[in-house]
Design a protein around this motif. Structure first.
Motif, short mmCIF file in Angstrom:
data_model
loop_
_atom_site.label_atom_id
_atom_site.label_comp_id
_atom_site.label_asym_id
_atom_site.label_seq_id
_atom_site.Cartn_x
_atom_site.Cartn_y
_atom_site.Cartn_z
N PHE E 37 0.80 -1.22 0.00
CA PHE E 37 0.00 0.00 0.00
C PHE E 37 0.84 1.28 0.00
O PHE E 37 0.30 2.38 0.02
N GLU E 38 2.17 1.11 0.02
CA GLU E 38 3.03 2.29 0.05
C GLU E 38 2.73 3.18 -1.16
O GLU E 38 2.69 2.72 -2.28
N ARG E 39 2.57 4.45 -0.90
CA ARG E 39 2.28 5.47 -1.92
C ARG E 39 0.92 5.29 -2.60
O ARG E 39 0.61 6.00 -3.54
N LYS E 40 0.12 4.34 -2.11
CA LYS E 40 -1.25 4.24 -2.59
C LYS E 40 -2.10 5.25 -1.81
O LYS E 40 -1.74 5.66 -0.71
N LEU E 67 -1.07 5.14 9.51
CA LEU E 67 -1.19 4.85 8.07
C LEU E 67 -0.31 5.80 7.26
O LEU E 67 0.41 5.40 6.35
N ARG E 68 -0.36 7.08 7.62
CA ARG E 68 0.45 8.08 6.92
C ARG E 68 1.93 7.80 7.14
O ARG E 68 2.74 7.90 6.22
N LYS E 69 2.28 7.39 8.38
CA LYS E 69 3.70 7.19 8.68
C LYS E 69 4.29 5.99 7.94
O LYS E 69 5.47 5.95 7.68
N VAL E 70 3.45 5.00 7.63
CA VAL E 70 3.99 3.87 6.87
C VAL E 70 3.85 4.12 5.37
O VAL E 70 4.03 3.20 4.57
N GLY E 71 3.58 5.35 4.98
CA GLY E 71 3.72 5.71 3.57
C GLY E 71 2.44 5.71 2.75
O GLY E 71 2.49 5.86 1.54
N ILE E 72 1.29 5.52 3.43
CA ILE E 72 0.02 5.56 2.68
C ILE E 72 -0.44 7.02 2.57
O ILE E 72 -0.33 7.79 3.53
N GLU E 213 -6.78 3.74 -4.11
CA GLU E 213 -6.74 2.29 -3.91
C GLU E 213 -7.98 1.87 -3.13
O GLU E 213 -8.58 0.85 -3.41
N LYS E 214 -8.35 2.65 -2.13
CA LYS E 214 -9.48 2.32 -1.28
C LYS E 214 -10.27 3.57 -0.94
O LYS E 214 -9.71 4.66 -0.77
N LEU E 215 -11.59 3.39 -0.80
CA LEU E 215 -12.47 4.37 -0.16
C LEU E 215 -13.06 3.67 1.05
O LEU E 215 -13.70 2.62 0.90
N ILE E 216 -12.81 4.22 2.24
CA ILE E 216 -13.23 3.56 3.47
C ILE E 216 -14.25 4.44 4.19
O ILE E 216 -13.94 5.59 4.53
N TYR E 217 -15.44 3.91 4.41
CA TYR E 217 -16.44 4.64 5.17
C TYR E 217 -16.34 4.26 6.65
O TYR E 217 -16.60 3.11 7.01
N VAL E 218 -15.94 5.21 7.49
CA VAL E 218 -15.89 4.98 8.93
C VAL E 218 -17.13 5.64 9.52
O VAL E 218 -17.25 6.87 9.54
N SER E 219 -18.08 4.82 9.93
CA SER E 219 -19.34 5.39 10.44
C SER E 219 -19.91 4.42 11.47
O SER E 219 -19.23 3.48 11.89
N ASP E 220 -21.15 4.61 11.87
CA ASP E 220 -21.73 3.71 12.86
C ASP E 220 -22.36 2.48 12.21
O ASP E 220 -22.95 1.65 12.90
N PHE E 286 -4.79 -4.23 7.63
CA PHE E 286 -3.58 -5.04 7.80
C PHE E 286 -3.83 -6.50 8.22
O PHE E 286 -2.89 -7.17 8.63
N THR E 287 -5.08 -6.96 8.20
CA THR E 287 -5.29 -8.39 8.45
C THR E 287 -6.08 -9.00 7.29
O THR E 287 -6.83 -8.32 6.60
N HIS E 288 -5.85 -10.32 7.08
CA HIS E 288 -6.56 -11.00 6.00
C HIS E 288 -8.07 -10.98 6.27
O HIS E 288 -8.87 -10.81 5.36
N GLU E 289 -8.43 -11.18 7.52
CA GLU E 289 -9.84 -11.27 7.91
C GLU E 289 -10.58 -9.96 7.73
O GLU E 289 -11.68 -9.91 7.22
#
Lengths: 305, 305, 305, 305, 305, 305
Positions: E37-40, E67-72, E213-220, E286-289
């Motif tokens: 995911f680096e630079r993604k 996430l930002r610190k590992v280059g995303i 690469e991803k759109l992530i909805y963080v909500s309830d 960061f997990t397969h699950e």
């Protein structure tokens, strides 16, 4: 040349200041052109009074140096027929012209080289240097820049050439380094012949080869004149009309045709401006009005000079 | 000039082949120099028979082109006194010399410019072009390269100058672009004067300013001669001894002293080689033996040429 | 090996000097090749006497180091059958060959790895280091460089492989860093098998993958011989004729066919040169004549070696 | 080696999943180290069970490949004494040791080269390749990387060397290209001698020369043990105390002293970790706790592993 | 919001340590994603409890910073409807909604600007700063980033807009500089109107424009629920089936349809995750699950989250 | 504010054209400044009528956009006290001032953030966008740009801050990208407090931190007035004299002292210009005369504005 006779160096002294609002307007008008023309190439054919009268020479050199300083790639092309005739005379050689072109034998081509490359060219280089620019004398032999072939009338004219191809690498190198190439239109061929080339034609070929933004003729012709008026802009269709109607006549016809050929070769604009007027170069480039005639392909290109 | 009279162009035709093992040896000896001298600068003072005899001119141009092709920055400096005298004559101007230096008034400096910059220089540019190199004519006015001051004997000699400073930017630009600068030693000052400068002195100043690896004098002097023998190498201490013992005498004394001054200025080696011998330039540079005399600071620098 | 028996190290000592004009000729001839081949890649298959005789080893290492120093990317590929047989013997393992190829089981592949990668390869690295070059031992396992598949006769021969693909990234990295890759032709497959690969075939595949300028076979075969004469050049059509006419026969036929396949793969020239002659590598590359046979596609490519 | 005997490959299968909050914690803890160690160099001395047991070998190769994939420059150094002894035996050569060091004559150094460089090294390269990494076998001869001198007991031990200097250019080149150098500790001197070098010492010299962030010893020693407990961290002063008090004894004393010498040489941390435990490398690097012993200069450096 | 009510900050304290083997597994699983995911670019729509509860806010900010610190490249988009309503109330302005969308006149758009850009946005910037990240507040006006047009119901809703185009240059600039853009979804048109834009829609348009690469909805909303179960993955065909079968119903239908439109727009994956669970962001990435539902185009893309 | 009341938008229409020679002079004067100031940084404190009157706002935005287009790094700093007071009023909050500074509690700082960052700042961004520039709203919180501490009178004034340090990285990033940062002077400290900072002071600190070429105050003060006359230039020594002699008095004293402190901080020139006059910004920068007062260290710096 009556006009320039009466011109004194006082024209280079500050005029009565324009009022502040007007100054603001001039700047608002001029500044966008600077960004627009940055790193663009202007080929300037230098001749006429601007090359003889001391005040005009200084004004021209000052303008050229400023253009270079604001980031425009300036390339000068000069002739020098009068000077050649004078040197030839001193050497006891008679100059003969056929249809306005110098008959050029082996002896005469040496005179051309000595005068154009050795003297006229170096005088321009020095003039620009005195105004703070850095110019470099260039002939077509340097770095194989101008490859020539005999002109059509070679049987009569001898070593008068036409440009076959321009090797732009050296000119580009100089421009990228912030230097001003001052080109004496002398070419060569693979058989070791040196050719005398018409400076107007050389300027056109060089502008096309460099994909120049502008080709500007600085001479004693102030533009395309129709009646009393200098045309601000002329497009291809209008030119054809004016020629047909006998409004553009005589020696101006080949000049106009050549201008549109250069446009067709990919140069974006051709300008004819009055070398007898101080700062005409800056005014043509940095004001909407301009001072001479610009050649454009289509009428709707007319906007900004 | 008896030696070169008898020289014919057949010298440029392949000699009887050296046997293979010998060829291998030549290569083993030469190849390391190529890497060693890559991107190093060699200033070559070009004069004498190598500038007049057709075979020698071709051999010189071929050598110079090869040096450039293997990555050496080659800078030529030339004089042209004979040509100037001839042009002056044709113009009905008498040349006067004081202590071997040309008395140069305003009229004469124009003759110098026309002849050196307009003709001699351009002939060398063309000669190199014919052998596949790309040369560029340069005068001290181009890009403000050579700033001069009047020489000590200005009262007598007029516009004969000494180099005050060299602006190396333009020369460097040309070298980095793989071009060969051919320099006519004409300088300028801030008051708009043009000066005629001695070519040997100009070559020395230019070599110092460019931090050159070598300054090579190609002339009709084959090296420092002691009795029958051309010295392969001479160091400072030896030179002092030879002068004191009257072994080095006359006109050679100032040449030797000037060589060591150039060494002191930071040029790594000075070479004097015989322009009358074909390929002397390559042999001096790419063989251990060499063919002329090299000037070194200390005896233990003697190894590789 | 009678020829090399009589060769003594004196051959590396300077031969009687060639006369100066001849030296000049050698240089004039050689220098252009240097620029031409800069940054080009030469794959050299190293074998035969040049890998055994002390003088020839030194001459070869000196030549290879020089090629690298003048900017050529040199890639060596070596075999080592005799050494493998000797190590196997000491370990009490019998070598069996079918059609000249070593039957290679698991035990034998370990012997191959130990001998080729551990000893023969490292000896070449060290030899080059002693002559001032920087070499790096490489096997096909390093950086996944050589991916192999079982050869056609795998049923009989076991772990004898053919190259499936070359990963050139690592070799390119070494070349760009000025290092000399010395490649032991050992490959791997994705199932963890290691394969013994014929060195001639490996050299050909590597040259194609690297888009090499030249593939040079240094062995005890001096070139393609026709009667008494070593052919200087052979083109595809000629080769076909010679084979048909029975002029090229026996073991030379597959060599010739393989050479033209490599040409077809995009390598510009294939050379077969005599490893028993000192400096043959330099002579082949830097003289018009050359010393061995070069393979070219069409007759009109014949000029420069 | 009882511990590893009972280890089965099931250890590499996913363990019962940790609960989600715990997984989050592991990530929160680990991620910052990744950025921290990016482009840093870790020298890993690889030996013991981790080099013999199949599961441990796979776990080690997997860990090393991951470290490289997250941007750490990984450099492996390996020994291989047992393998050398075995090869020597097969060749009928007896191994003799003095104070634990192998007596190494000319014959034995060939065995060392063949075994270490030809086999052990290549097996590690292949192992890493199977886990998706790109490794490159390196000996001290490659690119003149390890210059050695005879060790102090050369009279008795023969070709056993100590490192005189490390030429880091080649290792740096490989690291920058994302490759994993796998170094067999064989050195050379200018007289053409090859030396067998102790792998622990080589790892220390290489880490210092590369200005490594960490030197990690992966062996069957799990760390510095004090009573029942493995010390998490040890500083210089503590080590001196423990040695004086007889808590650290015997063969551990030189190991500890050598660790602090390496720290003094500029390596930021030394780690001793248990090669018999799967993933010990990742756990030591990416958790605050770690699993082995780290050497630090001062007590206040103790924080993050 | 019962779940988060019971959540205390202790959830951020280290849980009982997972056993070492499990930690190793987590790392083995997570590390490859980092390089992948680096630079993604990940666009995260931030809303719900994660924006209100102190513990969840801290956990979110910590995760985002990591996430930002590992280059995303992390890009946040936030809404703030509740805060706008509160500010409006204080200013005595009534909020009216039609089909859940705020009726927005000139006065209300000022309230939106002041609250979203002046307060909510700056609070997020400050929150991230407190966890060591560098965030930058961005509105659609900054660098002409979001060009809008009136929405379809403009007659009723007034200055509620839809995104016409995204100028990504400024966002890219911030990402490349390692900064975290925090975007308030306010747009402009060429007539000087400012528009209030739905944050979910803005996030989708921005993700498509950035080729995220991803759109992530963080909500309830914890994911797509089918019966008791949160789906781990849903592909287009399944979604159509579930909607047809009445398994996905009501307000979830437009969310699901919008997700697949975004996928079609070129975003590689859409994730819906539970903002009420600490570290859900890290676990999903960061997990397969994973912990929420990911939207994929085809069933065979299901592997790694 | 009588002067601006009478100003109409006609002032932006072209004035009667200056005569051509005068236009030439303006260009000759202006062009060199463009090259001189390319890539230099100008911090402009924007306030007064130029921020309220529509014509002046347009003129200002046009000027600022032109400065940026000719390559100057323009950084704006603005206040907005009146707007804050108005918002506070609408929210029913009373504004209290001590010595002209706003008493700022937690509630008021929210009003400051909402008004300055959410509205005033965004209005300026939009204004510049309408004239073709690309501006970006920045607060001190963005990318941790302005770190603040409580001011000396914090006991009375509450959250009124002074700048402790400026993190220039983000501003530099924006300038290099050709964007115009528009800075609202809001700072933060490590304890999560937000501070209201005086805009004049912020402009000074930012100019020093950016090593600006100029700090220009655009306000309703036209310059330093002595009797009837606006001083063109003032140096340190003169200022001291004028203050001592009671010529500079009252509120102008701290302004003057602060100007010289900023000069001492490394900013090359401070300008005070009349925001009520159209194009004053361009006239001050691109004419020798200028229109306001410039602060210089020593009298001999007076030449070019």
């Amino acid at each position: 040349m009556k006009e320039t006779d009466s011109l004194t160096c006082s024209d280079l002294r500050p005029a009565r200041k324009a009022p502040q609002t007007a100054i603001g307007q001039v700047l608002i008008e001029a500044l966008p052109y600077i960004r627009k023309f940055e790193r663009k190439t202007f080929v300037i054919k230098y001749g006429g009074s601007a090359m003889k009268d001391l005040c005009l020479k200084n004004s021209f050199a000052q303008n050229v140096t400023l253009l270079r300083k604001v980031g425009i790639n300036v390339v000068l092309v000069h002739g020098g027929g009068d000077a050649i005739t004078k040197t030839a005379e001193k050497l006891g050689i008679t100059s003969t012209f056929v249809h306005g072109k110098r008959v050029t034998d082996k002896e005469m081509i040496s005179v051309v080289q000595m005068t154009l490359a050795g003297k006229v060219n170096q005088d321009i280089v020095q003039l620009i240097s005195e105004h703070g620019g850095k110019a470099v004398g260039v002939t077509g032999l340097d770095a194989d820049t101008i490859q020539a072939v005999p002109c059509r009338d070679a049987a009569t004219l001898g070593l008068v050439g036409e440009i076959e191809s321009i090797n732009t690498a050296y000119i580009d190198l100089l421009c990228k380094a912030g230097l001003i190439p001052v080109i004496a239109p002398i070419g060569f061929d693979d058989d070791g012949n040196i050719y005398n080339i018409n400076a107007d034609d050389a300027a056109s070929s060089i502008a096309i080869a460099l994909k120049a933004e502008k080709l500007i003729y600085v001479s004693d012709v102030a533009g395309i004149q129709v009646g009393e008026r200098i045309l601000k802009t002329i497009c291809k269709a209008e030119a054809a009309d004016f020629i047909e109607q006998g409004i553009i006549t005589g020696g101006m016809i080949p000049k106009v045709l050549s201008g549109f050929l250069t446009l067709d070769g990919g140069v974006r604009k051709i300008h004819i401006i009055d070398g007898k007027s101080v700062h005409s170069l800056l005014l043509e480039i940095f004001t909407h009005e301009g001072v001479g005639t610009q050649f454009i392909s289509e009428q709707d290109d007319e906007s900004n000079h």
